[in-house]
Design a protein around this motif. Structure first.
Motif, PDB file in Angstrom:
ATOM      1  N   PRO A 203       0.799  -1.227   0.000  1.00  0.00           N
ATOM      2  CA  PRO A 203       0.000   0.000   0.000  1.00  0.00           C
ATOM      3  C   PRO A 203       0.834   1.279   0.000  1.00  0.00           C
ATOM      4  O   PRO A 203       0.343   2.326  -0.408  1.00  0.00           O
ATOM      5  CB  PRO A 203      -0.815  -0.107   1.298  1.00  0.00           C
ATOM      6  CG  PRO A 203      -0.054  -1.053   2.154  1.00  0.00           C
ATOM      7  CD  PRO A 203       0.617  -2.018   1.227  1.00  0.00           C
ATOM      8  N   LEU A 204       2.101   1.171   0.465  1.00  0.00           N
ATOM      9  CA  LEU A 204       2.931   2.382   0.496  1.00  0.00           C
ATOM     10  C   LEU A 204       3.398   2.792  -0.900  1.00  0.00           C
ATOM     11  O   LEU A 204       3.826   3.913  -1.112  1.00  0.00           O
ATOM     12  CB  LEU A 204       4.160   2.161   1.390  1.00  0.00           C
ATOM     13  CG  LEU A 204       3.932   2.167   2.895  1.00  0.00           C
ATOM     14  CD1 LEU A 204       5.196   1.744   3.620  1.00  0.00           C
ATOM     15  CD2 LEU A 204       3.506   3.548   3.365  1.00  0.00           C
ATOM     16  N   LEU A 205       3.309   1.849  -1.828  1.00  0.00           N
ATOM     17  CA  LEU A 205       3.809   2.114  -3.181  1.00  0.00           C
ATOM     18  C   LEU A 205       2.754   2.879  -3.974  1.00  0.00           C
ATOM     19  O   LEU A 205       1.623   2.421  -4.117  1.00  0.00           O
ATOM     20  CB  LEU A 205       4.128   0.786  -3.864  1.00  0.00           C
ATOM     21  CG  LEU A 205       4.656   0.885  -5.288  1.00  0.00           C
ATOM     22  CD1 LEU A 205       6.061   1.454  -5.299  1.00  0.00           C
ATOM     23  CD2 LEU A 205       4.641  -0.486  -5.932  1.00  0.00           C
ATOM     24  N   ALA A 206       3.138   4.038  -4.490  1.00  0.00           N
ATOM     25  CA  ALA A 206       2.205   4.782  -5.349  1.00  0.00           C
ATOM     26  C   ALA A 206       2.258   4.157  -6.732  1.00  0.00           C
ATOM     27  O   ALA A 206       3.111   4.471  -7.548  1.00  0.00           O
ATOM     28  CB  ALA A 206       2.598   6.256  -5.386  1.00  0.00           C
ATOM     29  N   ARG A 207       1.338   3.225  -6.974  1.00  0.00           N
ATOM     30  CA  ARG A 207       1.355   2.488  -8.233  1.00  0.00           C
ATOM     31  C   ARG A 207       1.280   3.410  -9.448  1.00  0.00           C
ATOM     32  O   ARG A 207       1.847   3.120 -10.492  1.00  0.00           O
ATOM     33  CB  ARG A 207       0.159   1.536  -8.286  1.00  0.00           C
ATOM     34  CG  ARG A 207       0.258   0.415  -7.296  1.00  0.00           C
ATOM     35  CD  ARG A 207      -1.094  -0.268  -7.161  1.00  0.00           C
ATOM     36  NE  ARG A 207      -0.953  -1.685  -6.881  1.00  0.00           N
ATOM     37  CZ  ARG A 207      -0.544  -2.178  -5.726  1.00  0.00           C
ATOM     38  NH1 ARG A 207      -0.205  -1.371  -4.763  1.00  0.00           N
ATOM     39  NH2 ARG A 207      -0.477  -3.486  -5.536  1.00  0.00           N
ATOM     40  N   ALA A 208       0.558   4.515  -9.311  1.00  0.00           N
ATOM     41  CA  ALA A 208       0.306   5.380 -10.454  1.00  0.00           C
ATOM     42  C   ALA A 208       1.602   5.861 -11.103  1.00  0.00           C
ATOM     43  O   ALA A 208       1.679   5.993 -12.317  1.00  0.00           O
ATOM     44  CB  ALA A 208      -0.539   6.578 -10.029  1.00  0.00           C
ATOM     45  N   TYR A 209       2.622   6.122 -10.276  1.00  0.00           N
ATOM     46  CA  TYR A 209       3.892   6.558 -10.875  1.00  0.00           C
ATOM     47  C   TYR A 209       5.087   5.765 -10.384  1.00  0.00           C
ATOM     48  O   TYR A 209       6.178   5.878 -10.946  1.00  0.00           O
ATOM     49  CB  TYR A 209       4.127   8.053 -10.615  1.00  0.00           C
ATOM     50  CG  TYR A 209       4.105   8.451  -9.145  1.00  0.00           C
ATOM     51  CD1 TYR A 209       2.932   8.912  -8.565  1.00  0.00           C
ATOM     52  CD2 TYR A 209       5.240   8.360  -8.345  1.00  0.00           C
ATOM     53  CE1 TYR A 209       2.880   9.273  -7.220  1.00  0.00           C
ATOM     54  CE2 TYR A 209       5.206   8.720  -7.012  1.00  0.00           C
ATOM     55  CZ  TYR A 209       4.031   9.171  -6.449  1.00  0.00           C
ATOM     56  OH  TYR A 209       3.974   9.518  -5.127  1.00  0.00           O
ATOM     57  N   GLY A 210       4.903   4.941  -9.355  1.00  0.00           N
ATOM     58  CA  GLY A 210       6.051   4.270  -8.764  1.00  0.00           C
ATOM     59  C   GLY A 210       6.180   2.810  -9.143  1.00  0.00           C
ATOM     60  O   GLY A 210       7.169   2.173  -8.788  1.00  0.00           O
ATOM     61  N   GLU A 211       5.210   2.266  -9.854  1.00  0.00           N
ATOM     62  CA  GLU A 211       5.264   0.843 -10.204  1.00  0.00           C
ATOM     63  C   GLU A 211       5.253   0.712 -11.724  1.00  0.00           C
ATOM     64  O   GLU A 211       4.695   1.552 -12.430  1.00  0.00           O
ATOM     65  CB  GLU A 211       4.054   0.119  -9.594  1.00  0.00           C
ATOM     66  CG  GLU A 211       3.997  -1.373  -9.857  1.00  0.00           C
ATOM     67  CD  GLU A 211       5.138  -2.147  -9.198  1.00  0.00           C
ATOM     68  OE1 GLU A 211       6.308  -1.910  -9.567  1.00  0.00           O
ATOM     69  OE2 GLU A 211       4.854  -2.997  -8.339  1.00  0.00           O
ATOM     70  N   ILE A 212       5.902  -0.344 -12.227  1.00  0.00           N
ATOM     71  CA  ILE A 212       5.910  -0.560 -13.677  1.00  0.00           C
ATOM     72  C   ILE A 212       5.271  -1.908 -14.001  1.00  0.00           C
ATOM     73  O   ILE A 212       5.436  -2.891 -13.278  1.00  0.00           O
ATOM     74  CB  ILE A 212       7.344  -0.486 -14.258  1.00  0.00           C
ATOM     75  CG1 ILE A 212       8.335  -1.258 -13.381  1.00  0.00           C
ATOM     76  CG2 ILE A 212       7.789   0.962 -14.404  1.00  0.00           C
ATOM     77  CD1 ILE A 212       9.742  -1.253 -13.915  1.00  0.00           C
ATOM     78  N   TYR A 213       4.526  -1.912 -15.095  1.00  0.00           N
ATOM     79  CA  TYR A 213       3.772  -3.095 -15.521  1.00  0.00           C
ATOM     80  C   TYR A 213       4.022  -3.313 -17.016  1.00  0.00           C
ATOM     81  O   TYR A 213       4.376  -2.381 -17.738  1.00  0.00           O
ATOM     82  CB  TYR A 213       2.266  -2.857 -15.370  1.00  0.00           C
ATOM     83  CG  TYR A 213       1.799  -2.468 -13.998  1.00  0.00           C
ATOM     84  CD1 TYR A 213       1.341  -3.429 -13.100  1.00  0.00           C
ATOM     85  CD2 TYR A 213       1.753  -1.128 -13.619  1.00  0.00           C
ATOM     86  CE1 TYR A 213       0.870  -3.058 -11.847  1.00  0.00           C
ATOM     87  CE2 TYR A 213       1.285  -0.758 -12.368  1.00  0.00           C
ATOM     88  CZ  TYR A 213       0.845  -1.732 -11.484  1.00  0.00           C
ATOM     89  OH  TYR A 213       0.375  -1.367 -10.254  1.00  0.00           O
ATOM     90  N   ALA A 214       3.752  -4.536 -17.460  1.00  0.00           N
ATOM     91  CA  ALA A 214       3.701  -4.761 -18.907  1.00  0.00           C
ATOM     92  C   ALA A 214       2.516  -3.968 -19.464  1.00  0.00           C
ATOM     93  O   ALA A 214       1.401  -4.103 -18.964  1.00  0.00           O
ATOM     94  CB  ALA A 214       3.524  -6.249 -19.191  1.00  0.00           C
ATOM     95  N   PRO A 215       2.738  -3.107 -20.445  1.00  0.00           N
ATOM     96  CA  PRO A 215       1.647  -2.245 -20.915  1.00  0.00           C
ATOM     97  C   PRO A 215       0.698  -2.952 -21.878  1.00  0.00           C
ATOM     98  O   PRO A 215      -0.363  -2.406 -22.212  1.00  0.00           O
ATOM     99  CB  PRO A 215       2.389  -1.105 -21.608  1.00  0.00           C
ATOM    100  CG  PRO A 215       3.664  -1.718 -22.086  1.00  0.00           C
ATOM    101  CD  PRO A 215       4.024  -2.791 -21.091  1.00  0.00           C
ATOM    102  N   GLY A 216       1.071  -4.136 -22.347  1.00  0.00           N
ATOM    103  CA  GLY A 216       0.205  -4.832 -23.283  1.00  0.00           C
ATOM    104  C   GLY A 216      -0.045  -3.985 -24.529  1.00  0.00           C
ATOM    105  O   GLY A 216       0.821  -3.208 -24.958  1.00  0.00           O
ATOM    106  N   SER A 217      -1.257  -4.099 -25.057  1.00  0.00           N
ATOM    107  CA  SER A 217      -1.536  -3.506 -26.362  1.00  0.00           C
ATOM    108  C   SER A 217      -1.593  -1.988 -26.350  1.00  0.00           C
ATOM    109  O   SER A 217      -1.612  -1.374 -27.420  1.00  0.00           O
ATOM    110  CB  SER A 217      -2.854  -4.053 -26.905  1.00  0.00           C
ATOM    111  OG  SER A 217      -2.755  -5.460 -27.014  1.00  0.00           O
ATOM    112  N   THR A 218      -1.654  -1.360 -25.166  1.00  0.00           N
ATOM    113  CA  THR A 218      -1.594   0.105 -25.178  1.00  0.00           C
ATOM    114  C   THR A 218      -0.280   0.561 -25.800  1.00  0.00           C
ATOM    115  O   THR A 218      -0.197   1.659 -26.341  1.00  0.00           O
ATOM    116  CB  THR A 218      -1.710   0.689 -23.754  1.00  0.00           C
ATOM    117  OG1 THR A 218      -0.733   0.074 -22.908  1.00  0.00           O
ATOM    118  CG2 THR A 218      -3.093   0.469 -23.174  1.00  0.00           C
ATOM    119  N   PHE A 219       0.730  -0.320 -25.763  1.00  0.00           N
ATOM    120  CA  PHE A 219       2.035   0.023 -26.338  1.00  0.00           C
ATOM    121  C   PHE A 219       1.962   0.135 -27.861  1.00  0.00           C
ATOM    122  O   PHE A 219       2.849   0.697 -28.507  1.00  0.00           O
ATOM    123  CB  PHE A 219       3.078  -1.018 -25.922  1.00  0.00           C
ATOM    124  CG  PHE A 219       4.488  -0.657 -26.286  1.00  0.00           C
ATOM    125  CD1 PHE A 219       5.190   0.307 -25.552  1.00  0.00           C
ATOM    126  CD2 PHE A 219       5.122  -1.245 -27.375  1.00  0.00           C
ATOM    127  CE1 PHE A 219       6.478   0.652 -25.899  1.00  0.00           C
ATOM    128  CE2 PHE A 219       6.418  -0.903 -27.725  1.00  0.00           C
ATOM    129  CZ  PHE A 219       7.107   0.052 -26.980  1.00  0.00           C
TER     130      PHE A 219
END
Lengths: 483, 429
Positions: A203-219
């Motif tokens: 919960p301490l991690l600000a996912r919006a800017y602090g976490e990275i994910y596979a972007p899938g087709s948005t890429f």
């Protein structure tokens, strides 16, 4: 012996002179650095004892304020916005220091920089404490809607004004309540922090800017831009209708979701998010073209968000890749090791929306002193220019196509033309991150948005459209409807 | 001569009054800074410090009227400033420190009363040697030895804990002085045989320094205390060199100590840790480096003029009332305050060595050198440690730090120096 005693006196003088010199180094030369070192907890005490300005949203909701107390720390920092705003305000903790806006603008909040607003000699002798109040670009109306829509699903929503880079909403779930961390009983504070730090949901991690994910087709927006920018002939190439693409140098194939068949020209490929088509475009583009395009959009450098902790999005290391490496085909559809933060994906949408220019993202709107005079105002500036206005316009048209009858119909807002692209990034066998990025109105964008909902059941291109699109739609409506 | 003595005592009285005024003002300011109110126990506090220092002053008037006039006021000032900081940091320790100060002044009186002629001490040379070494090693005895903060320097007898090394340093200085006065001709270069007669013949010259080195290594390794080890060995080498005038001893001593420290660095984790923290405390900021960094942060925050008495935050410094009290002074009184403390020690050393120069016989000369070296070296080692000029080691800042054994020992040391000073004034008369 007297001769030795005289020499001894000289020797002792040398020792004490070296002590005196060292003292000058510590207490004069390095004094300022030492006094302000973040590990020097006296700084926190000093800041705690000082009055501290408030943090509020653009539409006037107070998110952080200090109230006087009777104990040694003199003031208690309170966060009426609670966990909804924790990823933005951060916390101001005696034990754990500051994060978020509390950290980035601490000198203004505590008045150490607001005093630049001395208006006359009289103010020098005026012992009234000058503190700065920070007004954010965040709009509570948009933030509330984004949080309600995301609900109790892990994920993040980022919405920003593509013309300025001002963040309108930035929501993380799960989040945390900053109030217990700013409390005065440090044992309780430590217990609260340890519990949050140990929580596997982070919960301490600000996912919006602090976490990275596979972007899938948005890429695929990046891949599309790369084709238009760097190999325009690919825009008119017709790709064969396939169920799966035979990847070079490997026995495995790259299939479309759910065994569907697709093909055609670029607009059609984007509309249905055709994996086989985009994988082939990737191979046609080549490593350098696709990687350079991703870097132009901001991959490989963290977005210059004005609060600390923005993660760096990454295009994979290509040093050992063959010219037509199968990993290139996978990267072109946002898989392999391509990873991006939700903020980065929102900035990609904002670059397309803003005629090819991504503005520097920021949450601070302006800072005013106690008299209400502006001490500092955030001056928007451009961060990256990944594509020309012409390419941005062409990509916009294709993203409109995705909304009008493609995979992103769920984001359509009556009376407003939205442009968008969905994504589904498979995580485990049956789960995938549901993505959407988009902006509206398409002809004069006022909001760009990125939504990710983690680990949703269902692995099909529809997942992003089904799960993420309604959230983005509500956020767009709130932003366009909000004053 | 009576006139001169009278003048010295009048000077001393004036300086003592000044020390009282400074201490009392600091005490009031510290309380105002901390709680914005006058200290509750101001009147008893004033009566006690005036009473104790007046007692010491009267004792000097009666028992050593010809003694130097500066040392007692400086000791009183250092003791007073130290007390102000201890009271500001830890009320409980302050009460104990007041009791220990009284015991210290009593020991001062007793020493002046008992030791009427310095050369009386010379007679019990080997008793002192035995007692000194015994005191040094007694913390190693199981049962009464106590380990505090990793160093095994304390003994516990019933409710009392004591650091026998503090007394041992004085007793050993007395022994070294009497031993070296007798053997100095034998140990100096002039008596070195021409050519290399035999290894054994040469060993005679280096036997004592080797023995002292061995003893210092025992302290370093068994009692885990780099500071005391350096202090004892430094004391011996200095006295050996002053007695013989042979500089080779100094070079040899420095080399041997470096060698010993280097060997211990690789062999013992506690020594290695001290050195590593000294070289790079920053990467250990929240663990082993915490203490010295808090000290450095405190002094840096104090800057030139300090935060003001009672207005800083020196409670963040671990052991601020004892070994690291200098950092607390640096935080609240700034460079001005720390410079004053350093100046006080420089003056003490200068006066101590002047007493040595004026001393009428070799034993008194050498003893004055030894006692002065103890004060100077100990102040240098701990101030150097706190400022990261040297690795930080756990020894007290004489007269300033909290610590009963240290305070009592330093008052005895002071009494001996004054006794020597008085003795040479009498001899001149």
């Amino acid at each position: 012996m007297d001769r030795q005693i005289k020499t001894l006196a000289v020797g002792m003088m040398v020792l004490f002179t070296s002590v005196f010199l060292k003292l000058n180094q510590v207490q004069v030369v390095q004094a300022n650095d030492l006094a302000n070192d973040p590990r020097n907890s006296r700084v926190a005490t000093r800041d705690f004892a000082r009055p501290r300005g408030a943090i509020q949203t653009a539409d006037g909701l107070v998110l952080a304020q200090s109230t006087p107390t009777d104990d040694q720390l003199k003031r208690l920092r309170q966060y009426p916005g609670g966990q909804l705003y924790a990823g933005i305000t951060g916390y101001f903790s005696f034990t754990y220091g500051a994060s978020g806006v509390e950290r980035a603008y601490t000198d203004f909040l505590s008045g150490r920089k607001a005093s630049t607003s001395l208006k006359g000699l009289g103010d020098v002798f005026n012992d009234k404490e000058q503190t700065g109040n920070v007004t954010l670009t965040i709009k509570n109306a948009v933030q509330q809607v984004a949080a309600q829509q995301l609900g109790n699903r892990r994920g993040a929503v980022v919405a920003l004004d593509p013309t300025t880079g001002g963040i309108l909403a930035m929501v993380n779930f799960p989040s945390f309540d900053p109030n217990p961390l700013a409390a005065h009983d440090q044992k309780a504070v430590q217990a609260a922090y340890k519990q949050l730090a140990a929580d596997p949901a982070k919960p301490l991690l600000a996912r919006a800017y602090g976490e990275i994910y596979a972007p899938g087709s948005t890429f695929k927006v990046v891949t599309t831009s790369a084709a238009l920018e760097r190999k325009p002939e690919l825009a008119t190439k017709t790709y064969p209708v396939l169920k799966q693409l035979d990847l070079p140098h490997t026995t495995s194939d790259l299939p479309n979701f759910g065994g569907s068949s697709c093909g055609g020209q670029l607009p059609q490929l984007l509309k249905v998010s055709c994996n086989t088509g985009f994988a082939q475009i990737g191979l046609d583009l080549g490593i350098d073209a696709l990687k350079s395009e991703a870097q132009d959009f901001g991959f490989a450098s963290a977005p210059p968000l004005d609060i600390p902790g923005a993660a760096r999005s990454r295009f994979p290391d290509t040093t050992d890749w063959l010219r037509d490496d199968p990993r290139l085909a996978q990267s072109a559809i946002g898989q392999n090791d391509v990873v991006a933060s939700p903020l980065q994906m929102a900035l990609i949408a904002s670059a397309i929306a803003n005629k090819g220019v991504a503005m520097k993202p920021h949450v601070m709107g302006e800072i005013r002193d106690n008299e209400g005079d502006v001490v500092r105002r955030y001056l928007p500036s451009s961060w990256r220019k990944p594509v020309t206005p012409e390419v941005a316009a062409a990509v916009t048209q294709m993203m409109i196509g995705v909304v009008n009858g493609g995979t992103a119909t769920g984001i359509a807002v009556p009376g407003v033309q939205v442009a968008a692209k969905t994504g589904t990034a498979q995580t485990t066998g049956k789960n995938a991150h549901a993505w959407i990025i988009g902006f509206a109105p398409a002809d004069a964008p006022k909001i760009a948005v990125a939504v990710i909902v983690e680990s949703q059941p269902g692995v099909s291109e529809a997942t992003g459209g089904r799960v993420a699109a309604p959230i983005a739609r509500a956020v767009i409506q709130a932003a366009l409807g909000a004053p | 001569m009576i006139g001169v003595r009278g003048a010295a005592r009048r000077t001393e009285l004036g300086l003592v009054v000044l020390a009282i005024i400074i201490t009392a003002s600091a005490y009031i300011l510290a309380s105002l800074g901390r709680t914005a109110s006058l200290p509750a126990n101001l009147v008893p506090f004033l009566l006690v410090i005036i009473g104790l220092i007046a007692l010491a002053h009267i004792a000097v008037r009666r028992l050593a009227p010809g003694a130097d006039s500066v040392l007692l006021p400086i000791a009183g000032l250092l003791n007073g400033v130290g007390y102000v900081f201890i009271a500001r940091l830890d009320r409980d320790l302050a009460g104990l420190q007041a009791v220990w100060t009284a015991v210290g002044v009593a020991a001062f009186l007793a020493t002046l009363a008992v030791v009427r002629r310095p050369r009386d001490l010379e007679r019990y040379r080997y008793t002192f040697a035995l007692v000194g070494v015994g005191l040094l090693l007694v913390p190693l005895l199981p049962g009464i030895g106590r380990t505090v903060n990793g160093a095994r320097l304390w003994i516990r007898l019933g409710p009392l804990t004591f650091q026998p090394g503090e007394i041992a340093k004085i007793i050993l200085a007395i022994f070294f002085a009497s031993y070296l006065v007798e053997k100095r001709a034998l140990l100096s270069r002039r008596s070195l045989p021409e050519g290399a007669r035999s290894f054994l013949a040469r060993l005679r010259y280096f036997g004592p320094i080797l023995l002292a080195w061995g003893a210092s290594l025992v302290v370093l390794v068994a009692e885990r205390d780099l500071g005391s080890s350096l202090l004892f060995f430094g004391l011996f080498v200095t006295m050996l060199w002053v007695a013989t005038g042979w500089a080779v001893y100094v070079a040899l001593g420095a080399g041997m100590f470096t060698l010993g420290a280097a060997m211990s660095w690789s062999a013992f984790s506690h020594v290695k840790q001290r050195i590593d923290v000294w070289i790079d405390p920053w990467s250990r900021a929240s663990t082993q480096g915490f203490q010295v960094l808090q000290a450095i942060f405190g002094m840096g925050t104090g800057g030139m003029a300090g935060t003001g008495l009672g207005l800083g935050d020196p409670t963040r410094i671990p052991a601020a009332a004892t070994d690291l009290i200098f950092a607390a002074i640096g935080e609240e009184l700034g460079l001005l305050g720390t410079t004053a403390i350093v100046a006080a020690f420089v003056t003490t050393v200068a006066v101590g060595l002047r007493i040595a120069m004026r001393a009428r016989n070799d034993f008194e000369k050498l003893l004055a050198v030894g006692l002065t070296t103890i004060l100077g070296l100990q102040a240098f080692i701990i101030i150097g440690g706190v400022t990261r000029l040297l690795p930080l080691t756990g020894i007290t800042l004489p007269f300033v730090s909290y610590g009963g054994s240290s305070l009592v020992a330093n008052y005895i040391l002071l009494a001996l120096l004054l006794r020597i000073s008085d003795s040479s004034t009498r001899a001149a008369a």
